[in-house]
Each structure stands twice: as structure tokens, then as C-alpha cells.
Enzyme design. Structure first.
Site, PDB file in Angstrom:
ATOM      1  N   LEU A  47       0.862  -1.184   0.000  1.00 27.68           N
ATOM      2  CA  LEU A  47       0.000   0.000   0.000  1.00 27.68           C
ATOM      3  C   LEU A  47       0.900   1.237   0.000  1.00 27.68           C
ATOM      4  O   LEU A  47       1.882   1.292   0.751  1.00 27.68           O
ATOM      5  CB  LEU A  47      -0.883   0.036   1.247  1.00 27.68           C
ATOM      6  CG  LEU A  47      -2.308  -0.476   1.176  1.00 27.68           C
ATOM      7  CD1 LEU A  47      -3.002  -0.256   2.516  1.00 27.68           C
ATOM      8  CD2 LEU A  47      -3.107   0.172   0.065  1.00 27.68           C
ATOM      9  N   ASP A  48       0.559   2.237  -0.813  1.00 32.46           N
ATOM     10  CA  ASP A  48       1.319   3.485  -0.823  1.00 32.46           C
ATOM     11  C   ASP A  48       1.308   4.113   0.569  1.00 32.46           C
ATOM     12  O   ASP A  48       0.333   3.949   1.328  1.00 32.46           O
ATOM     13  CB  ASP A  48       0.704   4.477  -1.813  1.00 32.46           C
ATOM     14  CG  ASP A  48       0.885   4.055  -3.265  1.00 32.46           C
ATOM     15  OD1 ASP A  48       1.810   3.258  -3.529  1.00 32.46           O
ATOM     16  OD2 ASP A  48       0.113   4.522  -4.118  1.00 32.46           O
TER      17      ASP A  48
END
Length: 300
Positions: A47-48
Site C-alpha cells: 500500500l502506498d
């Protein structure tokens, strides 16, 4: 004097973390691994840092199930902020183009089918994809020209959650390899404007969703036994796959990596992917061919 190192434990299971804003996936895994004193840990799908939501963290033997979870369907909620495109296709980047066009709700709803189904997508240049062994985001930050080829992805659903003149919030149900930042960029361009992701939340990964999620604050507030009790079993990662239940003799053979003939009424003849168990414990992942279970990865 430095504090003594924690003894690492051979603990196995899943922590379904609600990753906080502005934390990398690697940092989240490190924190959870430390909280559980786990000898081994990994995650099922990056996930960013600016994204929140479901980050399945595998401890111990559950790390062997990461590919199955990572390949599962994802659900994202994201906001497209209209009027500006950025270098990163999210709020972290510098603005590189602007537009005064603000699409109305009818225009947004009309364009969504174009981005549903099997489509081609160009990943963001600020991504972890490798070009000649180098990460794309490292090359982009170094000022080099980055060109990434379009890739085929699967978007099962795109649903409108809310809309106003400044931003639109959508839900995407999609497969592995989909970049929501690219989806937002391309939807904006198709509507004759510019846009970037201003909010991104992953609501589900494979069998895990928001209802399962724990925060780091919740985990930190607990003592170790209470924490351990919240771990989901290794088998939780396989809830989307068929289960093959083996007897003691079959289980012994599979533990040594051997193929076994499945017996009994209703035993499958062919399965592309499945997992085998003995008394509820995961033994192996594999497939069934000509009525035989063939282990691919054996669990301790």
C-alpha cells in the site's frame, strides 16, 4: 546500556492491519513483527504511504500463503480531486497540468463502463516496477525519463459513492496489479480534464476486509497473550480456495512432499488450486490431477 533484544518466536498467523496514513508497508510489517516478536513476517500487497486500509501481514508459516492472498480481489475507495494532474498521480507529487473543467455526476457515471472489465493501463512512473533492474520511482526521482508499457488489468466494478464539483469518490473492485492512481488519472483525461487521487483506502484484499482490521494503536494497547489471541489462523488466507481433508496416512505422505491418491465419495478429480488439511491444520497448497493431490508448498 542498550535494551536487551527480544527473543524471536516461531509464531504463525495473520494480522489484518488497517495501515495508517503516511506509513510505508515495510514500516508497518516491521512494527507488527516487533509487537509479536515474530521470527518471520511479510505482507500481501504493498500500500502506498499515503493510502490507508487493509494490509494483510503474515507471520511465520502464513508467509507461505502470501501469493494466494495477494492474488485475491481488491476493493478500493478513492477520491479523484478534479482540476490538476501531479507527477505521482496523487497528492504527494508536484502539479504538472491543470484544467478548469469540472465534470458533472452524469458524465462521471457515463464514463465508468469504459474503465470496467479487462482494460489496458499505464502504471504511474512513481511506482515500484523495475526497469532494467531499477525501481521506476528511483529513476523518476533522479530526473530520468521513465516510460512504462501498458499492462492488461481486470476491473470488475466501478461504483460512484459521492460527487461534488471538487471531487468524486469511487469504489473499485479489481484484480492484482491495478494502480488506482492510474485509474484516476485516466478517468480524468477521458472526461477532458485533469485529476489525481486525493484519498485512497483499501477496503479488502482477498478474504480480508475492513471488518477484520486492527490498528497499530489497538495492538499496542494489549498484552502479548491478548495480542496472540487476535491472530487469524494460517488457513484464513485460503478461504477462497477449495479444501482437501486428508487422513493420517495421507497427511504423513504430504508432509514429505509426496503425491497422494484421494479416496472417498465426492473426492475431486481435477482442481487447479487448493489446499490440504489434517484435523484443521494446513498441510500444503497444491492441485488435484487425475484424482491425486499434488503438493506445491508444504507447511510446517
Amino acid at each position: 546500556m542498550s535494551a536487551p533484544k527480544r527473543a524471536k518466536r516461531a509464531i504463525s498467523g495473520w494480522v489484518v492491519l488497517n495501515k495508517p496514513y503516511n506509513m510505508t508497508s515495510t514500516q508497518a510489517v516491521g512494527k507488527v513483527r516487533w509487537l509479536f516478536s515474530a521470527a518471520k513476517a511479510g505482507h500481501a500487497g504493498t500500500l502506498d504511504p499515503l493510502a490507508t486500509g487493509i494490509l494483510p501481514i503474515a507471520l511465520g508459516e502464513a508467509t507461505k500463503a502470501v501469493p494466494q492472498v495477494q492474488d485475491g480481489t481488491k476493493v478500493y475507495h478513492f477520491a479523484i480531486l478534479w482540476g490538476s494532474a501531479t507527477t505521482t498521480d496523487d497528492a504527494e507529487g508536484e502539479v504538472v497540468a491543470t484544467s478548469d473543467v469540472r465534470p458533472d455526476q452524469a458524465a462521471v457515471e457515463a464514463i465508468l463502463p469504459r474503465f470496467t472489465g479487462t482494460i489496458m493501463q499505464r502504471p504511474p512512473i512513481y511506482s515500484a516496477l523495475k526497469i532494467d533492474g531499477e525501481r521506476a520511482y528511483d529513476l523518476a526521482r533522479a530526473g530520468e525519463t521513465v516510460e512504462l508499457a501498458e499492462r492488461e488489468i481486470q476491473v470488475d466494478e466501478l461504483n460512484l459513492i459521492s460527487h461534488d464539483s471538487e471531487k468524486t469518490v469511487l469504489e473499485a473492485v479489481c484484480g492484482k496489479g491495478t494502480y488506482v492512481r492510474s485509474l484516476a488519472r485516466d478517468i480524468a483525461e477521458a472526461l477532458g480534464t485533469r485529476g489525481h487521487v486525493s484519498m485512497l483506502h483499501r477496503a479488502a484484499v482477498g478474504p480480508f476486509n475492513d471488518a477484520d482490521a486492527l490498528t497499530i494503536d489497538q495492538l499496542e494497547a494489549l498484552e502479548q497473550p491478548e495480542r496472540d489471541a487476535l491472530l487469524k489462523g494460517v488457513a484464513a488466507g485460503f478461504s477462497d480456495l477449495p479444501e482437501i481433508r486428508l487422513d493420517a496416512a495421507q497427511a504423513s505422505a504430504v508432509r514429505h512432499g509426496n503425491t497422494v491418491l484421494l479416496t472417498g465419495a465426492g473426492s475431486p478429480i481435477t482442481l487447479d488450486e487448493c489446499w490440504a488439511s489434517f484435523k484443521g491444520e494446513v498441510l500444503a497448497t497444491g492441485w488435484v490431477e487425475f484424482g491425486q493431490f499434488r503438493p506445491k508448498r508444504v507447511f510446517n
